[in-house]
Design a protein around this motif. Sequence first.
Motif, PDB file in Angstrom:
ATOM      1  N   ILE A   1       9.376 -17.773 -28.950  1.00  0.00           N
ATOM      2  CA  ILE A   1       8.162 -17.850 -29.845  1.00  0.00           C
ATOM      3  C   ILE A   1       8.625 -18.080 -30.586  1.00  0.00           C
ATOM      4  O   ILE A   1       9.259 -17.590 -31.786  1.00  0.00           O
ATOM      5  N   ASN A   2       7.612 -18.904 -31.415  1.00  0.00           N
ATOM      6  CA  ASN A   2       6.930 -19.427 -32.793  1.00  0.00           C
ATOM      7  C   ASN A   2       6.094 -18.578 -33.530  1.00  0.00           C
ATOM      8  O   ASN A   2       5.115 -18.467 -32.729  1.00  0.00           O
ATOM      9  N   ILE A   3       6.443 -18.469 -35.130  1.00  0.00           N
ATOM     10  CA  ILE A   3       5.786 -16.618 -35.168  1.00  0.00           C
ATOM     11  C   ILE A   3       5.024 -17.713 -36.403  1.00  0.00           C
ATOM     12  O   ILE A   3       5.523 -18.356 -36.636  1.00  0.00           O
ATOM     13  N   THR A   4       3.889 -17.322 -36.432  1.00  0.00           N
ATOM     14  CA  THR A   4       2.747 -17.479 -37.174  1.00  0.00           C
ATOM     15  C   THR A   4       1.677 -16.820 -38.649  1.00  0.00           C
ATOM     16  O   THR A   4       2.297 -15.913 -38.072  1.00  0.00           O
ATOM     17  N   TYR A   5       1.949 -17.197 -39.555  1.00  0.00           N
ATOM     18  CA  TYR A   5       1.751 -16.128 -40.362  1.00  0.00           C
ATOM     19  C   TYR A   5       0.086 -16.006 -40.869  1.00  0.00           C
ATOM     20  O   TYR A   5      -0.106 -17.585 -41.458  1.00  0.00           O
ATOM     21  N   LEU A   6      -0.646 -15.585 -41.264  1.00  0.00           N
ATOM     22  CA  LEU A   6      -1.786 -15.541 -41.648  1.00  0.00           C
ATOM     23  C   LEU A   6      -2.516 -14.263 -42.712  1.00  0.00           C
ATOM     24  O   LEU A   6      -2.441 -13.021 -42.196  1.00  0.00           O
ATOM     25  N   ILE A   7      -3.624 -14.524 -43.656  1.00  0.00           N
ATOM     26  CA  ILE A   7      -3.907 -13.512 -44.196  1.00  0.00           C
ATOM     27  C   ILE A   7      -5.008 -13.437 -44.513  1.00  0.00           C
ATOM     28  O   ILE A   7      -6.119 -14.356 -43.646  1.00  0.00           O
ATOM     29  N   THR A   8      -5.494 -12.027 -43.314  1.00  0.00           N
ATOM     30  CA  THR A   8      -6.637 -11.703 -42.623  1.00  0.00           C
ATOM     31  C   THR A   8      -7.491 -11.270 -43.866  1.00  0.00           C
ATOM     32  O   THR A   8      -8.859 -11.029 -43.447  1.00  0.00           O
ATOM     33  N   THR A   9      -7.350  -9.571 -43.738  1.00  0.00           N
ATOM     34  CA  THR A   9      -8.065  -9.290 -45.718  1.00  0.00           C
ATOM     35  C   THR A   9      -7.790  -9.252 -46.648  1.00  0.00           C
ATOM     36  O   THR A   9      -6.440  -9.201 -47.621  1.00  0.00           O
ATOM     37  N   GLY A  10      -8.272  -8.826 -47.780  1.00  0.00           N
ATOM     38  CA  GLY A  10      -8.076  -8.317 -48.661  1.00  0.00           C
ATOM     39  C   GLY A  10      -8.192  -9.799 -50.236  1.00  0.00           C
ATOM     40  O   GLY A  10      -7.085  -9.893 -51.429  1.00  0.00           O
TER      41      GLY A  10
ATOM     42  N   VAL B   1       7.292 -12.619 -46.802  1.00  0.00           N
ATOM     43  CA  VAL B   1       7.177 -11.627 -45.145  1.00  0.00           C
ATOM     44  C   VAL B   1       8.012 -12.578 -44.097  1.00  0.00           C
ATOM     45  O   VAL B   1       7.808 -13.779 -44.044  1.00  0.00           O
ATOM     46  N   SER B   2       8.244 -11.579 -43.785  1.00  0.00           N
ATOM     47  CA  SER B   2       8.644 -12.303 -42.601  1.00  0.00           C
ATOM     48  C   SER B   2       8.952 -11.403 -40.852  1.00  0.00           C
ATOM     49  O   SER B   2       8.753  -9.858 -41.091  1.00  0.00           O
ATOM     50  N   ALA B   3       8.452 -11.356 -40.200  1.00  0.00           N
ATOM     51  CA  ALA B   3       8.686 -10.946 -38.340  1.00  0.00           C
ATOM     52  C   ALA B   3       9.060 -11.595 -37.711  1.00  0.00           C
ATOM     53  O   ALA B   3      10.087 -12.545 -38.126  1.00  0.00           O
ATOM     54  N   HIS B   4       9.361 -10.637 -36.365  1.00  0.00           N
ATOM     55  CA  HIS B   4      10.453 -11.400 -35.337  1.00  0.00           C
ATOM     56  C   HIS B   4      10.059 -10.710 -34.004  1.00  0.00           C
ATOM     57  O   HIS B   4       9.062  -9.989 -33.883  1.00  0.00           O
ATOM     58  N   THR B   5      10.103 -11.491 -33.132  1.00  0.00           N
ATOM     59  CA  THR B   5       9.957 -10.597 -32.735  1.00  0.00           C
ATOM     60  C   THR B   5      11.559 -11.427 -31.177  1.00  0.00           C
ATOM     61  O   THR B   5      12.382 -11.636 -31.869  1.00  0.00           O
ATOM     62  N   MET B   6      11.399 -10.050 -30.230  1.00  0.00           N
ATOM     63  CA  MET B   6      12.378  -9.886 -28.872  1.00  0.00           C
ATOM     64  C   MET B   6      12.448 -11.426 -28.401  1.00  0.00           C
ATOM     65  O   MET B   6      13.719 -12.303 -27.272  1.00  0.00           O
ATOM     66  N   ASP B   7      11.150 -12.329 -27.859  1.00  0.00           N
ATOM     67  CA  ASP B   7      11.113 -13.532 -27.337  1.00  0.00           C
ATOM     68  C   ASP B   7      11.576 -14.991 -28.291  1.00  0.00           C
ATOM     69  O   ASP B   7      11.145 -15.257 -29.258  1.00  0.00           O
ATOM     70  N   LEU B   8      13.218 -15.101 -28.393  1.00  0.00           N
ATOM     71  CA  LEU B   8      13.165 -16.109 -29.358  1.00  0.00           C
ATOM     72  C   LEU B   8      12.509 -17.828 -29.189  1.00  0.00           C
ATOM     73  O   LEU B   8      12.664 -18.404 -30.002  1.00  0.00           O
TER      74      LEU B   8
ATOM     75  N   VAL C   1      -1.673  -8.992 -43.669  1.00  0.00           N
ATOM     76  CA  VAL C   1      -0.874 -10.602 -42.984  1.00  0.00           C
ATOM     77  C   VAL C   1      -0.756 -10.130 -41.671  1.00  0.00           C
ATOM     78  O   VAL C   1      -0.138  -8.869 -41.501  1.00  0.00           O
ATOM     79  N   VAL C   2      -0.922 -11.031 -40.962  1.00  0.00           N
ATOM     80  CA  VAL C   2      -0.733 -11.321 -39.549  1.00  0.00           C
ATOM     81  C   VAL C   2      -0.291 -11.728 -38.784  1.00  0.00           C
ATOM     82  O   VAL C   2      -0.005 -13.187 -39.745  1.00  0.00           O
ATOM     83  N   ALA C   3       1.100 -11.493 -38.131  1.00  0.00           N
ATOM     84  CA  ALA C   3       1.785 -12.367 -37.315  1.00  0.00           C
ATOM     85  C   ALA C   3       1.459 -12.553 -36.153  1.00  0.00           C
ATOM     86  O   ALA C   3       1.549 -11.570 -35.627  1.00  0.00           O
ATOM     87  N   SER C   4       1.602 -13.637 -35.897  1.00  0.00           N
ATOM     88  CA  SER C   4       1.068 -14.090 -34.214  1.00  0.00           C
ATOM     89  C   SER C   4       2.224 -14.263 -33.541  1.00  0.00           C
ATOM     90  O   SER C   4       3.141 -15.724 -34.374  1.00  0.00           O
ATOM     91  N   GLY C   5       2.366 -14.643 -32.655  1.00  0.00           N
ATOM     92  CA  GLY C   5       3.310 -14.451 -31.781  1.00  0.00           C
ATOM     93  C   GLY C   5       2.668 -15.181 -30.123  1.00  0.00           C
ATOM     94  O   GLY C   5       2.654 -13.469 -29.351  1.00  0.00           O
ATOM     95  N   GLY C   6       2.325 -16.114 -29.842  1.00  0.00           N
ATOM     96  CA  GLY C   6       1.358 -16.415 -28.664  1.00  0.00           C
ATOM     97  C   GLY C   6       0.245 -15.141 -28.568  1.00  0.00           C
ATOM     98  O   GLY C   6      -0.415 -15.521 -29.629  1.00  0.00           O
ATOM     99  N   THR C   7       0.098 -14.679 -28.036  1.00  0.00           N
ATOM    100  CA  THR C   7      -0.816 -13.776 -27.986  1.00  0.00           C
ATOM    101  C   THR C   7      -1.125 -12.147 -28.361  1.00  0.00           C
ATOM    102  O   THR C   7      -1.329 -11.315 -28.227  1.00  0.00           O
TER     103      THR C   7
END
Length: 253
Positions: free
Chosen positions: A34-43, A25-32, A76-82
């Motif tokens: 910020i490092n994005i991290t991934y986590l499986i939260t449910t299922g 999976v892949s996610a992006h943010t406008m703020d280049l 799956v949750v992608a986090s970038g900062g807060t």
Amino acid sequence: PVFTQEIYSFVVFENVALGYHVGGVSAHTMDLNINITYLITTGDQKGMFEINKMTGLITTASIIDREERAFYQLKVVASGGTITGDALVNITVRDLNDNSPHFLHAVESVNVVENWNTGHTIFQAKAVDPDEGANGQVAYSLKQNPKNLFSIDERSGAISLTGLLDVNDGSYQVEIMASDLGVPERFSSFILTVSVHDVNDNPPVFDQLSYEVVISELEPVNSRFFSVYASDKDSGTNGEIAYNIIEGNTGDA
């Protein structure tokens, strides 16, 4: 972060090795910056999968068994900062022919009588296979068929007679096999003991058609002067013989 898809769908075969690449999976943010991290939260309560928190690659963390569970929906949750974003990951588990047909018992027995006709159904074999599709379809056959006296319906497992049973044989050991239609084929078998019981279908037979004896008029009362003999092919009480005079005994002589 925003995922490139709201829902990801992947397919994986059961029993693949640990660390197998299921998909990413892949996610992006406008703020280049910020490092994005991934986590499986449910299922995934049992921890069957894991995700690389930096790349979003999902891999197997345990042996996947379709017979235990055939579909997973992970969040799956992608986090970038807060800030966070989420996506769903649907994982379908495909079947492998990893189960043999299973009979409930390794040994079974059935009682029959000797005069049952050809075609009489004497037993219903039943095997189950938890695999999917052709891998779980069961066909029946006889691996051991004494004197070819039995037949089995390939689809239903019904066992019937193809000839007359002989009570003198006592019993027959029939080995029933269940095979699936997968590749490679898997199979199992069990022994059915068929015990034959006697039916009173034979009359007593005298050793002669007629007897002739000469007796003196001076023969004492209650003296033994002659005996007859008869035999009966039946067994047990059906073959026991009792004698009595039914005709010609004038005056109860």
